[in-house]
Design a protein around this motif. Structure first.
Motif, PDB file in Angstrom:
ATOM      1  N   SER A 129     -15.096   2.835  -2.624  1.00 16.65           N
ATOM      2  CA  SER A 129     -15.146   1.408  -3.464  1.00 16.65           C
ATOM      3  C   SER A 129     -14.836   0.431  -2.289  1.00 16.65           C
ATOM      4  O   SER A 129     -15.506  -0.886  -2.713  1.00 16.65           O
ATOM      5  N   GLN A 130     -13.859  -0.125  -1.673  1.00 13.67           N
ATOM      6  CA  GLN A 130     -13.231  -0.333  -1.104  1.00 13.67           C
ATOM      7  C   GLN A 130     -14.441  -0.289   0.170  1.00 13.67           C
ATOM      8  O   GLN A 130     -14.115  -1.919   0.523  1.00 13.67           O
ATOM      9  N   GLN A 131     -14.733   0.089   0.608  1.00 12.71           N
ATOM     10  CA  GLN A 131     -16.275  -0.797   1.967  1.00 12.71           C
ATOM     11  C   GLN A 131     -16.694  -0.361   1.291  1.00 12.71           C
ATOM     12  O   GLN A 131     -17.625  -0.822   1.988  1.00 12.71           O
TER      13      GLN A 131
ATOM     14  N   ASP B  77     -16.747  -4.102   1.305  1.00 14.54           N
ATOM     15  CA  ASP B  77     -16.213  -4.968   2.720  1.00 14.54           C
ATOM     16  C   ASP B  77     -18.218  -4.891   2.446  1.00 14.54           C
ATOM     17  O   ASP B  77     -17.993  -6.002   3.806  1.00 14.54           O
TER      18      ASP B  77
ATOM     19  N   ALA C  31     -11.183  -9.217  -1.816  1.00 14.16           N
ATOM     20  CA  ALA C  31     -12.050  -9.456  -0.239  1.00 14.16           C
ATOM     21  C   ALA C  31     -13.270 -10.287  -0.195  1.00 14.16           C
ATOM     22  O   ALA C  31     -13.634 -11.195   1.216  1.00 14.16           O
TER      23      ALA C  31
ATOM     24  N   ARG D  10     -11.696   9.020  -0.459  1.00 14.97           N
ATOM     25  CA  ARG D  10     -12.419   8.139  -0.193  1.00 14.97           C
ATOM     26  C   ARG D  10     -13.291   8.311  -0.343  1.00 14.97           C
ATOM     27  O   ARG D  10     -14.345   8.149   0.656  1.00 14.97           O
TER      28      ARG D  10
ATOM     29  N   LEU E 168      -8.473  -6.765  -4.978  1.00 11.02           N
ATOM     30  CA  LEU E 168      -8.521  -6.312  -4.036  1.00 11.02           C
ATOM     31  C   LEU E 168     -10.287  -6.567  -3.907  1.00 11.02           C
ATOM     32  O   LEU E 168     -10.688  -7.570  -2.741  1.00 11.02           O
ATOM     33  N   ALA E 169     -10.696  -6.727  -4.811  1.00 12.38           N
ATOM     34  CA  ALA E 169     -12.283  -7.026  -4.434  1.00 12.38           C
ATOM     35  C   ALA E 169     -11.766  -8.650  -4.540  1.00 12.38           C
ATOM     36  O   ALA E 169     -12.668  -9.459  -4.077  1.00 12.38           O
TER      37      ALA E 169
ATOM     38  N   TRP F 295       0.916  -1.219   0.117  1.00  9.09           N
ATOM     39  CA  TRP F 295       0.295  -0.161   0.007  1.00  9.09           C
ATOM     40  C   TRP F 295       0.787   1.254   0.164  1.00  9.09           C
ATOM     41  O   TRP F 295       0.497   2.341  -0.202  1.00  9.09           O
TER      42      TRP F 295
END
Length: 488
Positions: free
Chosen positions: A196-198, A201, A227, A332, A223-224, A119
Motif C-alpha cells: 500500500s505504501q507504493q 507514493d 507521504a 509487499r 505513514l499516509a 522501521w
C-alpha cells in the motif's frame, strides 16, 4: 633483511580469490599513501608472487584488475607502472572546514525533517504492535505449491512485464473483489503495486503539487500523513467520531484520504450519509478520494461493509487493497483500483519507478486466488483472529474492568483501549515503563494531528493478530500491573 614492498600481504592466504582481493586492496592503499608515485614501476609479478607466497597467476590477475580500473598501465614484456594520471590526495590541514553536506532537494529536506517512524521493531517478549501477523497463520504449503507452479511455468524468454501487473493476477483480483467486497471493476482498472505504501507514493506523485490541500482523518494513518507532507501538501485534518470522518464542512482540496470500512485507529465505520456527502464533495471540487481498505476481510459478528468505490459514479475514488493483513506484510503485494481516466498515467508512473512488481509472487498469488486456496485461507485466519479477539476482550474485561473503555471491536485486527483516569500527558510514561518490562504498547496520541491534548485520555492501539491466547493474557496482566504502578 629486505623489507617487503607490501608488508600487509606477507602472510599465508586461504584461497586464490581472497588473496587476489587483498593484493588489489594493498596496492591501492600503497598508491594512495604515496609509496608508489604516478608513473613508477612496480616489482614484477614473479618477484611479488615469490615474496608473498602466492601463485604468479593470482598476482597477474590482480594486476589485470587494477589495470582495468585505471590504477596501473601494463604492456607485454614490461613491468606494470602506476597510471600517470593518478593524483595523490593532499592531506587536509588541521583547520580545514568540514566537508559540505550533500544538498538535498526540497522533497529530501521535507522527508529528512519529518518525525521519524522506527522501521525495526524492538524485540519485546510480548508485543501488541498492530500490523503484524502470526507466522503460524501463513499458508505455507499452499504458497509453496503456488510458487512451484509459477516457477515451472516460466516462459521461454525472460523479459520485463506489464507495469500494471500480470493479466492473470488482475483477472483473479477482479473476481475476488466482486465475491468478497461486492465491487464491480474491470481488470484493466487494477494496478499491482509493492504494498500500500507504493500506492500512496504513486498517488502523491501524480495527484499533488506542493501547496495542494489534502483532507485526512484525525486521528489517522501516520505513514499516509507523512507521504502527503513529504509531497509538500497542506493537510486539513478532519475529526473522527462514531460515524467516521466528519464530512459536513470539508474545505476545497485536491485529495481526501479515508479508511471508511474500519477507521484507523478508532475503528468506526463511515456512515451512509457521510459517504454520500464525501462523494458529492469530491464531484463538486474535482477531487480524488483514496479509499484504504486495509483490513476489510476481518468482520466480527457483522456483515461486510461495501467499499466507498461501489457507490462512486463520478470516477473520484481510488481503491487501495493489500494482502499484508491476510497473507504477510513481508510479501509487499498490493493493488490500486483506478478510475478509467487514471489508468494510463499510473501505469506509466509504475513503469518509471520499478518497471513492475516481481512477477513470481504475482503469479503465485494469482494461482492461490484462482484455486480457491486464498479464500479458504482468509476464512481460516478470520476464524483464528476472531478467537484471539475474543480472548483479548475477555481478558481486558476481567483484568482491567472499568479502568478501560474499548472501541473499534467490530472489525479489523486491533482494538483501541482508552485508559480511564490516565491523562494523555502520561501516555508516553506508560509506554516507557512497558518497554522496560519488555512489553510492546503503542499510544494513540501519535496518530493525531495534535499529539498533545490535555482534554484527551491516554489510549492504546492494541494489535493481537501475532499473539496466541496465552501471550495475550500474559501481556494484559503485565499492563494491569503497570497501570497499578501509575495509580490507575
Amino acid at each position: 633483511m629486505k623489507r617487503p614492498v607490501f608488508s600487509i600481504l606477507a602472510k599465508p592466504v586461504e584461497a586464490d580469490i581472497g588473496a587476489q582481493r587483498r593484493v588489489i586492496a594493498a596496492i591501492k592503499r600503497e598508491i594512495a599513501a604515496g609509496v608508489h608515485a604516478p608513473g613508477s614501476r612496480l616489482p614484477s609479478t614473479r618477484a611479488l608472487a615469490a615474496e608473498w607466497g602466492l601463485s604468479r597467476t593470482t598476482v597477474t590477475a590482480a594486476f589485470e584488475q587494477l589495470a582495468a580500473e585505471g590504477y596501473l598501465e601494463t604492456r607485454p614484456g614490461a613491468r606494470a607502472r602506476v597510471a600517470a594520471g593518478l593524483v595523490r590526495p593532499e592531506p587536509a590541514p588541521g583547520n580545514a572546514p568540514a566537508p559540505r553536506p550533500t544538498e538535498l532537494s526540497a522533497y529530501g529536506w521535507r522527508l529528512a525533517s519529518a518525525s521519524p517512524i522506527p522501521w525495526t521493531p524492538q524485540p519485546f517478549a510480548l508485543d501488541f504492535r498492530y500490523g503484524e501477523l502470526a507466522g503460524s497463520d501463513f499458508p505455507t504449503l499452499a504458497w509453496r505449491r503456488a510458487l512451484t507452479h509459477a516457477v515451472t511455468r516460466r516462459p521461454a524468454r525472460l523479459r520485463y512485464g506489464d507495469p500494471r501487473g500480470l493479466p492473470e493476477l488482475r483477472a483473479a483480483l477482479q473476481g475476488y473483489l466482486w465475491r468478497a467486497r461486492g465491487m464491480r471493476c474491470e481488470a484493466d482498472d487494477i494496478l499491482v503495486v509493492n504494498g500500500s505504501q507504493q500506492g500512496f507514493d504513486l498517488c502523491t506523485r501524480l495527484l499533488l503539487d506542493p501547496g495542494d490541500r489534502v483532507v485526512i482523518e484525525d486521528p489517522g494513518y501516520n505513514l499516509a500523513r507523512q507521504a502527503f507532507l513529504t509531497a509538500g501538501a497542506e493537510l486539513s485534518p478532519q475529526p473522527v467520531d462514531r460515524e467516521g470522518m466528519q464530512t459536513a464542512a470539508l474545505p476545497a482540496a485536491r485529495l481526501a484520504f479515508v479508511t471508511p470500512s474500519h477507521q484507523l485507529p478508532l475503528g468506526s465505520i463511515l456512515s451512509a450519509p457521510r459517504r454520500q456527502g464525501l462523494l458529492a464533495w469530491a464531484a463538486r471540487h474535482g477531487a480524488c478520494i483514496i479509499e484504504d481498505d486495509y483490513d476489510a476481510e476481518y468482520r466480527h459478528g457483522v456483515g461486510p461493509v461495501p467499499p466507498l468505490r461501489s457507490l462512486d459514479q463520478a470516477g473520484s475514488v481510488i481503491y487501495l487493497g493489500t494482502v499484508s493483513k491476510t497473507l504477510s506484510p513481508t510479501l509487499r503485494l498490493g493493488y490500486l483500483v483506478l478510475p478509467p481516466a487514471l489508468r494510463e498515467v499510473f501505469a506509466r508512473a509504475k513503469r518509471m519507478v520499478d518497471r513492475h512488481t516481481p512477477e513470481l509472487e504475482q503469479a503465485a498469488l494469482a494461482e492461490l486466488i484462482a484455486s480457491g486456496a486464498y479464500e479458504r485461507h482468509v476464512r481460516r485466519v478470520r476464524r483464528r483472529n476472531g478467537e484471539r479477539r475474543a480472548a483479548l476482550l475477555k481478558t481486558l474485561r476481567e483484568r482491567l474492568g472499568e479502568r478501560v473503555t474499548i472501541a473499534g471491536t467490530d472489525a479489523g485486527l486491533h482494538v483501541l483501549a482508552w485508559i480511564n483516569g490516565l491523562p494523555q500527558a502520561r501516555e508516553s510514561e506508560l509506554m516507557e515503563r512497558a518497554a522496560a518490562a519488555s512489553l510492546g504498547l503503542y499510544g494513540v496520541s501519535g496518530l493525531y494531528d495534535r499529539p498533545d491534548d490535555p482534554e484527551r485520555r491516554a489510549g492504546l492501539v492494541i494489535g493481537y493478530a501475532a499473539l496466541d491466547e496465552a501471550q495475550i493474557a500474559a501481556g494484559i496482566a503485565r499492563l494491569d500491573g503497570l497501570l497499578l504502578e501509575l495509580g490507575t
